[in-house]
Scaffold this motif. Structure first.
Motif, PDB file in Angstrom:
ATOM      1  N   GLN A 264       0.821  -1.209   0.000  1.00 42.37           N
ATOM      2  CA  GLN A 264       0.000   0.000   0.000  1.00 42.37           C
ATOM      3  C   GLN A 264       0.860   1.266   0.000  1.00 42.37           C
ATOM      4  O   GLN A 264       0.506   2.262  -0.638  1.00 42.37           O
ATOM      5  N   ILE A 265       1.992   1.215   0.689  1.00 43.65           N
ATOM      6  CA  ILE A 265       2.905   2.367   0.663  1.00 43.65           C
ATOM      7  C   ILE A 265       3.421   2.580  -0.750  1.00 43.65           C
ATOM      8  O   ILE A 265       3.535   3.712  -1.228  1.00 43.65           O
ATOM      9  N   ARG A 266       3.733   1.485  -1.430  1.00 39.97           N
ATOM     10  CA  ARG A 266       4.160   1.573  -2.833  1.00 39.97           C
ATOM     11  C   ARG A 266       3.072   2.221  -3.687  1.00 39.97           C
ATOM     12  O   ARG A 266       3.346   3.093  -4.505  1.00 39.97           O
ATOM     13  N   GLU A 267       1.824   1.825  -3.463  1.00 44.34           N
ATOM     14  CA  GLU A 267       0.719   2.395  -4.238  1.00 44.34           C
ATOM     15  C   GLU A 267       0.543   3.884  -3.942  1.00 44.34           C
ATOM     16  O   GLU A 267       0.230   4.668  -4.836  1.00 44.34           O
ATOM     17  N   MET A 268       0.750   4.285  -2.694  1.00 42.14           N
ATOM     18  CA  MET A 268       0.652   5.705  -2.343  1.00 42.14           C
ATOM     19  C   MET A 268       1.747   6.521  -3.032  1.00 42.14           C
ATOM     20  O   MET A 268       1.496   7.625  -3.517  1.00 42.14           O
TER      21      MET A 268
ATOM     22  N   ALA B 177     -12.900  13.997  -7.486  1.00 40.04           N
ATOM     23  CA  ALA B 177     -13.610  13.205  -6.485  1.00 40.04           C
ATOM     24  C   ALA B 177     -13.232  11.730  -6.603  1.00 40.04           C
ATOM     25  O   ALA B 177     -13.073  11.027  -5.595  1.00 40.04           O
ATOM     26  N   GLU B 178     -13.075  11.262  -7.845  1.00 42.92           N
ATOM     27  CA  GLU B 178     -12.722   9.862  -8.071  1.00 42.92           C
ATOM     28  C   GLU B 178     -11.341   9.543  -7.507  1.00 42.92           C
ATOM     29  O   GLU B 178     -11.150   8.531  -6.829  1.00 42.92           O
ATOM     30  N   ASN B 179     -10.358  10.431  -7.787  1.00 41.11           N
ATOM     31  CA  ASN B 179      -9.011  10.193  -7.297  1.00 41.11           C
ATOM     32  C   ASN B 179      -8.917  10.374  -5.788  1.00 41.11           C
ATOM     33  O   ASN B 179      -8.115   9.703  -5.124  1.00 41.11           O
ATOM     34  N   THR B 180      -9.721  11.276  -5.239  1.00 40.66           N
ATOM     35  CA  THR B 180      -9.750  11.435  -3.784  1.00 40.66           C
ATOM     36  C   THR B 180     -10.218  10.159  -3.118  1.00 40.66           C
ATOM     37  O   THR B 180      -9.637   9.691  -2.137  1.00 40.66           O
ATOM     38  N   ASP B 181     -11.279   9.566  -3.671  1.00 38.51           N
ATOM     39  CA  ASP B 181     -11.781   8.299  -3.126  1.00 38.51           C
ATOM     40  C   ASP B 181     -10.744   7.191  -3.279  1.00 38.51           C
ATOM     41  O   ASP B 181     -10.607   6.326  -2.407  1.00 38.51           O
TER      42      ASP B 181
ATOM     43  N   ILE C 160      -6.756   3.576  -0.524  1.00 39.72           N
ATOM     44  CA  ILE C 160      -5.412   3.034  -0.331  1.00 39.72           C
ATOM     45  C   ILE C 160      -4.926   3.308   1.091  1.00 39.72           C
ATOM     46  O   ILE C 160      -4.387   2.421   1.767  1.00 39.72           O
ATOM     47  N   VAL C 161      -5.132   4.545   1.558  1.00 37.52           N
ATOM     48  CA  VAL C 161      -4.689   4.914   2.905  1.00 37.52           C
ATOM     49  C   VAL C 161      -5.442   4.102   3.950  1.00 37.52           C
ATOM     50  O   VAL C 161      -4.861   3.631   4.933  1.00 37.52           O
ATOM     51  N   LYS C 162      -6.759   3.934   3.736  1.00 32.97           N
ATOM     52  CA  LYS C 162      -7.559   3.179   4.699  1.00 32.97           C
ATOM     53  C   LYS C 162      -7.066   1.743   4.807  1.00 32.97           C
ATOM     54  O   LYS C 162      -6.983   1.171   5.899  1.00 32.97           O
ATOM     55  N   GLU C 163      -6.718   1.151   3.668  1.00 34.28           N
ATOM     56  CA  GLU C 163      -6.213  -0.224   3.679  1.00 34.28           C
ATOM     57  C   GLU C 163      -4.853  -0.299   4.359  1.00 34.28           C
ATOM     58  O   GLU C 163      -4.502  -1.317   4.962  1.00 34.28           O
TER      59      GLU C 163
ATOM     60  N   LEU D 281      -8.996  10.916   9.434  1.00 38.14           N
ATOM     61  CA  LEU D 281      -8.258  11.249   8.212  1.00 38.14           C
ATOM     62  C   LEU D 281      -9.073  10.921   6.970  1.00 38.14           C
ATOM     63  O   LEU D 281      -9.029  11.655   5.976  1.00 38.14           O
ATOM     64  N   MET D 282      -9.827   9.848   7.031  1.00 36.12           N
ATOM     65  CA  MET D 282     -10.642   9.453   5.887  1.00 36.12           C
ATOM     66  C   MET D 282     -11.758  10.468   5.605  1.00 36.12           C
ATOM     67  O   MET D 282     -12.266  10.549   4.489  1.00 36.12           O
ATOM     68  N   ALA D 283     -12.126  11.259   6.623  1.00 33.65           N
ATOM     69  CA  ALA D 283     -13.193  12.243   6.449  1.00 33.65           C
ATOM     70  C   ALA D 283     -12.663  13.604   6.006  1.00 33.65           C
ATOM     71  O   ALA D 283     -13.450  14.515   5.742  1.00 33.65           O
ATOM     72  N   VAL D 284     -11.349  13.743   5.892  1.00 33.05           N
ATOM     73  CA  VAL D 284     -10.746  15.033   5.538  1.00 33.05           C
ATOM     74  C   VAL D 284     -10.944  15.320   4.054  1.00 33.05           C
ATOM     75  O   VAL D 284     -10.807  14.437   3.205  1.00 33.05           O
ATOM     76  N   ASP D 285     -11.241  16.567   3.751  1.00 35.08           N
ATOM     77  CA  ASP D 285     -11.284  17.029   2.363  1.00 35.08           C
ATOM     78  C   ASP D 285      -9.865  17.419   1.962  1.00 35.08           C
ATOM     79  O   ASP D 285      -9.341  18.435   2.403  1.00 35.08           O
ATOM     80  N   PHE D 286      -9.229  16.581   1.123  1.00 30.81           N
ATOM     81  CA  PHE D 286      -7.835  16.818   0.750  1.00 30.81           C
ATOM     82  C   PHE D 286      -7.661  18.096  -0.065  1.00 30.81           C
ATOM     83  O   PHE D 286      -6.544  18.579  -0.239  1.00 30.81           O
ATOM     84  N   ASN D 287      -8.741  18.661  -0.595  1.00 31.36           N
ATOM     85  CA  ASN D 287      -8.650  19.901  -1.370  1.00 31.36           C
ATOM     86  C   ASN D 287      -8.927  21.135  -0.515  1.00 31.36           C
ATOM     87  O   ASN D 287      -8.941  22.252  -1.028  1.00 31.36           O
ATOM     88  N   ASP D 288      -9.161  20.940   0.798  1.00 31.03           N
ATOM     89  CA  ASP D 288      -9.455  22.072   1.681  1.00 31.03           C
ATOM     90  C   ASP D 288      -8.219  22.955   1.790  1.00 31.03           C
ATOM     91  O   ASP D 288      -7.127  22.475   2.087  1.00 31.03           O
TER      92      ASP D 288
END
Length: 512
Positions: free
Chosen positions: A229-233, A248-252, A257-260, A352-359
């Protein structure tokens, strides 16, 4: 340093291998390896030809010619000579892993100009770089490896500063096993050692200083690492590096990946030991026979413990800046250990999963996540061991402080302090007070503190100290200070200045 750039570039290129090729070694296979090594590089870098791959018997030879990356660089701003190609040999295995090995050296010199147009000349040399290991394309990292580096020399000189360093040898070992539980996570164990380290620094603003270490040793262990998963990140970050805002698609996708990947590890530990440490300049010499550092993270994801510590033995200081009568108070040994328990990384991950990464202004979100990590904002800091020893004192302390991350007032403390030969300490302070009368108060204070002490079976003086949230202080069961009263201005109305022209009525006189 440029040496670090060379190493980082080669390792990055190696780690971009994503699939092992067939056991048959041929030019088609070599071209496929090259494609995987360059596919995530910038187009101009990929087309520069700095990576080439050729069949070499039962393996592939990967050649890195970093000089080809510098063909468009202005030689007046940066120039380097002696940068010859170096090779890594990669052998695909039936298991899908790769054996890698190499034997190279480095001897370069050159110059560059900083933004102020000042020139710095540099030389880097390594007599031998020998390594071998097993690379896993599924995680883009080594499963195991050994590295040996000999005779490292680095030097740089500009108009205002000069730096030189040398290392006799460096060795590193890495091994790994699959974590228990069959969840695809990996446990890594690594060690490294260095001998004969010397660094010298001088500048117009600073007299020459020399740092020496006879040897340095590092041990590290990380369990439960989600390497895939770190590799994927990392790959996700490289693919979307130029995007100002994620869709929105890439954010999800990245959140999935982070959640896993959470928790990012189940435990981590690192210890560093330095022997025969010395710092030398024109004002004298200082150092320690041994210096240590340790870091550890362990426990379940909803109650992890962070620990940190430093220690030193046989500390020495020889300088005219230290008056002789103060020298006995210089610590010869110290040990400082602290820990922060009950860190809730599970709730932190959910937040962290609830954070808006574009904020653009995530300050409030950061405060909320901190309260998740520290369980409603509650903070505890433990001190498993704090000790210091010199010719005239020998102190040990353990304790803990509890409070909140959003205030400095609401806290409590429990501590135990132990002192050996306290009379010797008092006598030393009294002797020093003969030349520094201000220390008479210190001597008097220590004698007062001694009056509250208990005596342990081993003869040490003991103080069990408790500070409550209400401000009350208790030492060895005796209350030294009562609870704090309410703030003087609490509940009082704010006085206001009378309006201009408004008559004031004087208060009636008080009766005697």
């Amino acid at each position: 340093m440029r040496l670090k750039l060379v190493t980082a570039t080669s390792l990055l290129a190696l780690c971009l291998v994503t699939t092992a090729q067939s056991a048959e070694i041929n030019q088609d296979g070599a071209n496929a390896v090259k494609d995987t090594l360059t596919k995530l590089l910038p187009e101009d870098m990929a087309k520069s030809g700095f990576i080439s791959v050729n069949p070499a018997g039962t393996r592939y030879e990967i050649i890195y010619d970093l000089a080809k990356l510098l063909t468009k660089v202005d030689p007046a701003k940066f120039a380097i000579s002696g940068l010859t190609p170096f090779s890594t040999f990669a052998t695909p295995l039936d298991s899908g892993l790769w054996n890698i090995e190499g034997d190279n050296k480095l001897n370069v010199s050159g110059h560059f100009k900083d933004p102020d147009q000042k020139t710095t000349n540099f030389t880097y040399s390594i007599a031998s770089i020998v390594y071998s290991g097993v690379f896993d394309p599924a995680i883009s990292y080594l499963r195991s490896g050994t590295f040996a580096i000999k005779d490292v020399k680095v030097a740089s000189k500009s108009e205002i500063a000069e730096v030189s360093a040398r290392i006799a040898s460096m060795d590193h070992k890495l091994s790994s096993t699959d974590s228990s539980g069959g969840n695809g996570r990996i446990d890594f164990v690594g060690s490294a050692s260095m001998s004969g380290f010397v660094e010298q620094v001088s500048s117009l603003q600073m007299p020459p200083i020399e740092l020496r270490a006879g040897s340095i040793h590092v041990d590290a262990k990380v369990n439960g690492l989600p390497a895939k998963q770190i590799r994927e990140m990392v790959f996700f970050a490289l693919e979307h590096l130029d995007e100002k805002e994620l869709s929105a698609e890439n954010t999800d996708k990245i959140k999935a990946i982070v959640k896993e990947a959470f928790p990012l590890l189940t435990s981590f530990s690192e210890t560093i030991g330095v022997n025969d440490l010395a710092v030398i300049n024109e004002m004298g010499k200082g150092g320690a026979k041994a210096f240590g550092y340790n870091l550890a993270i362990e426990g379940p994801s909803d109650a992890m413990r962070f620990g940190f510590g430093m220690n030193a033995q046989e500390i020495s200081l020889d300088t005219p800046l230290m008056p002789a009568n103060y020298a006995p108070f210089m610590p010869t040994n110290f040990d400082f250990q602290l820990a922060v328990p009950n860190l809730d990384f599970a709730s932190f991950g959910d937040a962290l999963m609830a954070v808006d990464f574009n904020d653009k202004a995530p300050e409030k979100t950061g405060e909320e996540m901190a309260k998740k990590l520290f369980r409603d904002g509650l903070l505890m800091v433990e001190f498993p061991k704090v000790s210091a020893k010199s010719e005239v004192y020998d102190l040990d302390m353990t304790g803990k402080i509890e409070g909140r991350i959003d205030t400095e007032k609401d806290y409590s403390m429990e501590a135990t302090i132990l002192a050996r030969d306290l009379d010797k300490t008092i006598a030393a302070v009294q002797e020093l007070a003969k030349t520094d009368p201000d220390l008479n108060q210190v001597s008097f204070g220590i004698m007062m503190v001694k009056g509250f002490a208990k005596t342990d079976a081993d003869g040490r003086s003991r103080w069990d100290i408790s500070v409550s949230r209400d401000g009350a202080v208790v030492v060895n069961g005796q209350q030294i200070k009562g609870p704090d009263g309410p703030d003087q201005d609490q509940g009082l109305e704010t006085e206001q200045e009378p309006d201009q022209g408004q008559d004031t009525v004087p208060a009636p006189p008080q009766q005697p």
